[in-house]
Design a protein around this motif. Sequence first.
Motif, PDB file in Angstrom:
ATOM      1  N   LEU A  34       0.836  -1.204   0.000  1.00 47.33           N
ATOM      2  CA  LEU A  34       0.000   0.000   0.000  1.00 47.33           C
ATOM      3  C   LEU A  34       0.875   1.259   0.000  1.00 47.33           C
ATOM      4  CD1 LEU A  34      -3.237   0.575   2.004  1.00 47.33           C
ATOM      5  CD2 LEU A  34      -1.514   2.358   1.911  1.00 47.33           C
ATOM      6  N   VAL A  35       1.835   1.307   0.907  1.00 48.20           N
ATOM      7  CA  VAL A  35       2.707   2.486   1.004  1.00 48.20           C
ATOM      8  C   VAL A  35       3.538   2.653  -0.265  1.00 48.20           C
ATOM      9  CG1 VAL A  35       4.686   3.461   2.237  1.00 48.20           C
ATOM     10  CG2 VAL A  35       2.789   2.457   3.516  1.00 48.20           C
ATOM     11  N   GLY A  36       4.077   1.546  -0.766  1.00 49.70           N
ATOM     12  CA  GLY A  36       4.909   1.624  -1.962  1.00 49.70           C
ATOM     13  C   GLY A  36       4.142   2.081  -3.181  1.00 49.70           C
ATOM     14  N   THR A  37       2.932   1.546  -3.377  1.00 44.90           N
ATOM     15  CA  THR A  37       2.136   1.951  -4.538  1.00 44.90           C
ATOM     16  C   THR A  37       1.677   3.394  -4.403  1.00 44.90           C
ATOM     17  OG1 THR A  37       1.322  -0.340  -4.632  1.00 44.90           O
ATOM     18  CG2 THR A  37       0.259   1.257  -6.066  1.00 44.90           C
ATOM     19  N   VAL A  70      11.866   7.088 -12.480  1.00 41.95           N
ATOM     20  CA  VAL A  70      13.008   6.164 -12.451  1.00 41.95           C
ATOM     21  C   VAL A  70      13.671   6.161 -11.077  1.00 41.95           C
ATOM     22  CG1 VAL A  70      15.358   5.785 -13.305  1.00 41.95           C
ATOM     23  CG2 VAL A  70      13.495   6.211 -14.916  1.00 41.95           C
ATOM     24  N   PHE A  71      14.017   7.324 -10.589  1.00 44.98           N
ATOM     25  CA  PHE A  71      14.723   7.403  -9.306  1.00 44.98           C
ATOM     26  C   PHE A  71      13.813   6.966  -8.153  1.00 44.98           C
ATOM     27  CE2 PHE A  71      17.209  10.823 -11.627  1.00 44.98           C
ATOM     28  CZ  PHE A  71      18.315  10.005 -11.834  1.00 44.98           C
ATOM     29  N   GLY A  72      12.581   7.412  -8.182  1.00 45.41           N
ATOM     30  CA  GLY A  72      11.658   7.063  -7.109  1.00 45.41           C
ATOM     31  C   GLY A  72      11.364   5.584  -7.060  1.00 45.41           C
ATOM     32  N   LEU A  73      11.142   4.974  -8.219  1.00 43.11           N
ATOM     33  CA  LEU A  73      10.829   3.545  -8.260  1.00 43.11           C
ATOM     34  C   LEU A  73      12.008   2.712  -7.783  1.00 43.11           C
ATOM     35  CD1 LEU A  73       8.923   1.255  -8.967  1.00 43.11           C
ATOM     36  CD2 LEU A  73       9.657   1.451 -11.359  1.00 43.11           C
ATOM     37  N   ALA A  74      13.210   3.079  -8.183  1.00 43.72           N
ATOM     38  CA  ALA A  74      14.394   2.334  -7.745  1.00 43.72           C
ATOM     39  C   ALA A  74      14.513   2.349  -6.229  1.00 43.72           C
ATOM     40  CB  ALA A  74      15.651   2.919  -8.386  1.00 43.72           C
ATOM     41  N   VAL A  75      14.313   3.508  -5.618  1.00 44.74           N
ATOM     42  CA  VAL A  75      14.398   3.624  -4.162  1.00 44.74           C
ATOM     43  C   VAL A  75      13.316   2.783  -3.488  1.00 44.74           C
ATOM     44  CG1 VAL A  75      14.084   5.222  -2.226  1.00 44.74           C
ATOM     45  CG2 VAL A  75      15.504   5.883  -4.171  1.00 44.74           C
ATOM     46  N   LEU A  76      12.104   2.823  -4.005  1.00 48.58           N
ATOM     47  CA  LEU A  76      10.997   2.069  -3.399  1.00 48.58           C
ATOM     48  C   LEU A  76      11.232   0.567  -3.480  1.00 48.58           C
ATOM     49  CD1 LEU A  76       7.964   4.163  -4.697  1.00 48.58           C
ATOM     50  CD2 LEU A  76       8.808   4.025  -2.343  1.00 48.58           C
ATOM     51  N   ILE A  77      11.737   0.081  -4.608  1.00 44.45           N
ATOM     52  CA  ILE A  77      12.015  -1.352  -4.737  1.00 44.45           C
ATOM     53  C   ILE A  77      13.119  -1.764  -3.770  1.00 44.45           C
ATOM     54  CG2 ILE A  77      12.838  -3.179  -6.272  1.00 44.45           C
ATOM     55  CD1 ILE A  77      11.577  -1.631  -8.592  1.00 44.45           C
ATOM     56  N   LEU A  78      14.153  -0.945  -3.686  1.00 43.08           N
ATOM     57  CA  LEU A  78      15.265  -1.239  -2.783  1.00 43.08           C
ATOM     58  C   LEU A  78      14.795  -1.269  -1.332  1.00 43.08           C
ATOM     59  CD1 LEU A  78      18.360  -1.705  -2.729  1.00 43.08           C
ATOM     60  CD2 LEU A  78      18.604   0.768  -2.422  1.00 43.08           C
ATOM     61  N   LEU A  79      13.940  -0.347  -0.969  1.00 36.70           N
ATOM     62  CA  LEU A  79      13.470  -0.232   0.414  1.00 36.70           C
ATOM     63  C   LEU A  79      12.467  -1.315   0.788  1.00 36.70           C
ATOM     64  CD1 LEU A  79      13.231   1.394   3.087  1.00 36.70           C
ATOM     65  CD2 LEU A  79      11.422   2.728   1.956  1.00 36.70           C
ATOM     66  N   LEU A  80      11.483  -1.566  -0.066  1.00 41.02           N
ATOM     67  CA  LEU A  80      10.352  -2.419   0.300  1.00 41.02           C
ATOM     68  C   LEU A  80      10.402  -3.818  -0.296  1.00 41.02           C
ATOM     69  CD1 LEU A  80       7.555   0.292   0.021  1.00 41.02           C
ATOM     70  CD2 LEU A  80       8.679  -0.545   2.088  1.00 41.02           C
ATOM     71  N   GLY A  81      11.320  -4.040  -1.239  1.00 43.64           N
ATOM     72  CA  GLY A  81      11.464  -5.366  -1.823  1.00 43.64           C
ATOM     73  C   GLY A  81      11.664  -6.465  -0.796  1.00 43.64           C
ATOM     74  N   PRO A  82      12.514  -6.273   0.221  1.00 47.77           N
ATOM     75  CA  PRO A  82      12.728  -7.322   1.214  1.00 47.77           C
ATOM     76  C   PRO A  82      11.493  -7.638   2.059  1.00 47.77           C
ATOM     77  CG  PRO A  82      14.564  -5.773   1.210  1.00 47.77           C
ATOM     78  CD  PRO A  82      13.481  -5.168   0.379  1.00 47.77           C
ATOM     79  N   ALA A  86       7.988  -5.902  -3.350  1.00 43.23           N
ATOM     80  CA  ALA A  86       7.841  -4.628  -4.076  1.00 43.23           C
ATOM     81  C   ALA A  86       7.153  -4.832  -5.422  1.00 43.23           C
ATOM     82  CB  ALA A  86       9.205  -3.953  -4.268  1.00 43.23           C
ATOM     83  N   HIS A  87       6.001  -5.501  -5.381  1.00 40.35           N
ATOM     84  CA  HIS A  87       5.243  -5.675  -6.623  1.00 40.35           C
ATOM     85  C   HIS A  87       4.682  -4.336  -7.088  1.00 40.35           C
ATOM     86  CE1 HIS A  87       4.255 -10.181  -5.559  1.00 40.35           C
ATOM     87  NE2 HIS A  87       5.542  -9.889  -5.473  1.00 40.35           N
ATOM     88  N   PHE A  88       3.883  -3.686  -6.213  1.00 39.48           N
ATOM     89  CA  PHE A  88       3.206  -2.417  -6.513  1.00 39.48           C
ATOM     90  C   PHE A  88       2.348  -2.534  -7.773  1.00 39.48           C
ATOM     91  CE2 PHE A  88       7.540  -0.585  -5.001  1.00 39.48           C
ATOM     92  CZ  PHE A  88       7.280  -0.952  -3.693  1.00 39.48           C
TER      93      PHE A  88
END
Length: 253
Positions: A34-37, A70-82, A86-88
């Motif tokens: 939810l937060v990531g999307t 690009v920059f925002g998505l990379a950060v979100l995947i890195l942060l929430l992937g674990p 990080a499907h979103f």
Amino acid sequence: MNAIDEARPDSSEAEALATEPPAIPLLNRLAAELVGTAALVAIVVGSGIQATELSHDVGLQLLANSLATVFGLAVLILLLGPVSGAHFNPVVTLAEWWNGRKDPAGLGLREVAAYAAAQAAGAIAGAVLADAMFGEALVKWSTHDRSAGHLLLGEVVATAGLVLLIFGLGKTGNLRFAPAAVASYIGAAYWFTSSTSFANPAVTLGRAFTDTFAGIAPGSVPGFIGMQLLGGALGLALVALVFDHRRRTAGTK
């Protein structure tokens, strides 16, 4: 289970490793989705608003919008992937379920439904938040029609490529590169697809709630989502076509 699990060692190798931590509770995973999307849609919509306020050049507007994404998505995947993978994106979640449907530890259909609901709610919240930050009407249906056939084809291509990338990285054990690779692909797809690469049913829904640069008219939403689902299925077929040799080779050992 998420796509990252495909890169884990097999059971014989795992015996030599420390015990894995307990599975992450569903509530935490849903919160991450939810937060990531929400953050992703806020980035897309907010940067679009900012770009149109700073320049009247549509090319520069799209460049600013794509770079922020690009920059925002990379950060979100890195942060929430674990936490959640990080499907979103409901298409990615469905593809994850399909790939792991025979695995007892894979996503179940109830989890898929919960993920999709969290993603949709997050996307709407992100659009409203972006509008609020820029003093726009909190909810105003977009008037940006995107129903032309060539745009729908662009969504099939964008979504198929995204699924091929994510699950191809998993098949080859390269998911550690997902933050950079996925963000780079989406940034490129802004420019090489006619639709500017929504490639995500939840994000598409959220962007209908804002009548700004990144919006999409509600009447165009069903067509986009239908083509994204078709693109997801095509992407899975391409994964099987390109990477099936790895499964067959492993089965002969």
